[in-house]
Design a protein around this motif. Structure first.
Motif, PDB file in Angstrom:
ATOM      1  N   ASN A 357       0.836  -1.163   0.070  1.00  0.00           N
ATOM      2  CA  ASN A 357      -0.258   0.017   0.033  1.00  0.00           C
ATOM      3  C   ASN A 357       0.845   1.341  -0.121  1.00  0.00           C
ATOM      4  OD1 ASN A 357      -2.262  -1.594  -0.067  1.00  0.00           O
ATOM      5  ND2 ASN A 357      -2.937  -1.122   2.266  1.00  0.00           N
ATOM      6  N   ASN A 361       1.426   3.837  -3.219  1.00  0.00           N
ATOM      7  CA  ASN A 361       1.056   5.491  -2.905  1.00  0.00           C
ATOM      8  C   ASN A 361       2.392   6.235  -3.681  1.00  0.00           C
ATOM      9  OD1 ASN A 361      -1.271   5.414  -1.569  1.00  0.00           O
ATOM     10  ND2 ASN A 361      -0.579   5.808   0.405  1.00  0.00           N
ATOM     11  N   ARG A 364       1.968   5.907  -7.160  1.00  0.00           N
ATOM     12  CA  ARG A 364       0.824   6.768  -7.823  1.00  0.00           C
ATOM     13  C   ARG A 364       1.217   8.220  -7.695  1.00  0.00           C
ATOM     14  NH1 ARG A 364      -4.517   5.303  -5.044  1.00  0.00           N
ATOM     15  NH2 ARG A 364      -4.953   3.601  -6.395  1.00  0.00           N
ATOM     16  N   GLY A 420      -5.871   2.923   1.682  1.00  0.00           N
ATOM     17  CA  GLY A 420      -4.444   2.359   1.614  1.00  0.00           C
ATOM     18  C   GLY A 420      -3.667   2.539   2.879  1.00  0.00           C
TER      19      GLY A 420
END
Ligand SMILES: Nc1ncnc2c1ncn2[C@@H]1O[C@H](COP(=O)(O)OP(=O)(O)OP(=O)(O)O)[C@@H](O)[C@H]1O
Ligand SMILES: [Mg+2]
Length: 458
Positions: A357, A361, A364, A420
């Motif tokens: 997670n 992140n 992303r 997340g």
């Protein structure tokens, strides 16, 4: 600086030093503290008893013994002064008397030199010496073999020599007393220690059980035991544990149930939308339904989270290498710095999800990420740095909340559901670890995760 200020500063230093010395000397563990609590009074009592009671008793006994000897010697002198006998006969009589008195007495009818030389004397003969010195004759006393004392007196008619054996002026009862006292103290301490060990054991067991539960272990045996208060604490712990577990189960069941129930009408809505004539509002609705489905998937994942897995030994190096390998496949730039081999006790799939997670992140919201693995403060430490926009300080507590996103549009193109970090923190905390956010030297966000190291107990 005035003198007073200087003195005050010096006094502060002395006080500080003394305090930290005491702190350093004070044992940390409960057992050692108990030992100290039992031992200190015993030692104090011994010292006080010995210095007051025994010393005085000993003093009195020694003085009495010395007085007795002095009296006997005075009687012998009286005989010598008042009986006129040839020296041989006199010595025979004195020998006989001496046998009765346990003294070796000899008389030489001549003056001898009684030097005033200082003799080394044993402390046990101090009273005898004092008594001898009080006689009205020139005297001398010195130690001969076996700590006997040879007393020499210069009488009018000649020289009197008396050999005093040690047992006549020294009472060994003090030693016996001392031995008894120390022996019985040891015995008492031994008993107290045994009892205390059991008490401490129950506290230690409770502390260990709480530690294991805190680290996310749930299925280990624990039975409250020990003194009432400790047992009470143990029972409260068991109740608390059961309540937390029940609460977690209920939450999981409820989330899963709700998500599942909503899915069916949602599927129906999706179907109905498909059949409607196409238009702007219909495609809007379709997007909404798609987002709701995604959120539900997130919900379900969140609900699934509660550890069904068992704790096992996990080597973080391997785990991180696997995760990063997958990320690289997705054309993300991730570097891994391993400072050393680090092993923890963990539920591997949960831990994998938490770290994934965090890394996704970074994938992303940033272009580049760096993962550092090492050990700090006896904890495993994983640091994930990225070069993205970061999270402003006042939002860092918020982003851990479920469904919270910095970007408020809830547009699924620019972000996820907002679960997340929530899931990651849940998992890390349930392993007894911590997670925190800060600024990264790469310019973006830094996530620091700390996990308890694998120890022999766990
Ligand atoms: N590395 C990062 N850099 C910048 N902002 C971040 C970073 N990680 C998280 N954030 C911000 O924190 C918010 C919450 O993150 P979180 O991972 O909980 O949810 P999400 O990524 O939006 O959705 P998902 O549930 O799919 O992970 C994100 O929406 C984002 O705004
Ligand atoms: Mg995310």
């Amino acid at each position: 600086m005035t003198f007073i200020a200087f003195a005050r500063r010096a006094w502060d230093w002395v006080r500080y030093g003394f305090k930290s010395l005491l702190k350093g000397l004070r044992p940390k563990g409960l057992r050692n503290r108990f030992v100290l609590i039992i031992l200190l009074p015993i030692v104090f009592l011994q010292v006080i008893l010995f210095s007051f009671f025994y010393n005085r008793h000993w003093d009195a006994v020694s003085r009495r013994l010395a007085q007795d000897i002095a009296g006997e010697i005075a009687a012998v002198i009286h005989i010598i002064d008042n009986v006129s006998m040839p020296p041989d006969e006199l010595n025979a009589v004195l020998e006989q008397i001496g046998q009765e008195m346990q003294l070796d007495i000899a008389f030489v009818p001549a003056r001898s030199d009684i030097g005033r030389r200082k003799q080394k004397r044993h402390y046990s003969s101090a009273h005898l010496y004092a008594e001898i010195r009080q006689m009205d004759y020139p005297t001398a006393m010195r130690e001969v073999a076996g700590q006997q004392q040879l007393v020499t007196l210069q009488l009018d008619k000649g020289t009197l020599k008396v050999l005093v054996p040690r047992k006549r002026f020294f009472s060994s009862t003090v030693y016996a007393f001392l031995l008894w006292m120390v022996g019985s103290s040891f015995f008492l301490f031994g008993i107290a220690y045994l009892f205390m060990k059991n008490q401490v054991r129950s506290v230690a067991r409770l502390a260990r059980a709480m530690g294991r539960f805190g680290m996310g272990q749930t299925n280990f045996p624990f039975k409250p035991e020990g003194a009432t208060e400790v047992r009470q604490a143990g029972m409260s712990f068991v109740q608390m544990r059961d309540r937390i577990l029940r609460y977690l189960q209920e939450r999981t069941a409820m989330l899963a149930g709700v998500s599942h129930d909503i899915r069916t009408p949602l599927a129906r809505m999706k179907l109905e939308l498909e059949m409607m004539p196409p238009g702007a509002s219909v495609s809007d609705l379709q997007a909404d339904v798609a987002e709701m489905e995604k959120m539900l998937a997130g919900y379900l994942e969140f609900a699934r989270n509660e550890g069904r897995e068992n704790m096992e030994s996990v080597v973080l190096n391997t785990l991180l290498q696997d995760i990063i390998h997958k990320h690289r496949k997705m054309k993300k730039r991730v570097d891994l710095h391993e400072e050393q081999i680090v092993a923890v006790m963990a539920r591997p799939n949960d831990l994998l999800r938490a770290i994934t997670n965090i890394l996704s992140n970074a994938g992303r919201y940033a272009r580049r990420a760096r993962v550092t693995l090492g050990i700090r403060n006896h904890m495993a430490r994983i640091v994930v740095d990225d070069d993205g926009p970061g999270i402003p300080e006042h939002k860092r507590a918020e982003v851990f909340k479920a469904f919270y996103r910095l970007e408020e549009s809830r547009n699924t193109a620019t972000g996820g559901v907002g679960l997340g970090l929530t899931i990651a923190r849940d998992i890390i905390l349930s392993h007894g670890g911590t997670i925190s956010l800060s600024d990264s030297p790469l310019g973006g966000l830094r996530v620091v995760m700390a996990l308890p190291l694998k120890t022999r107990e766990t």
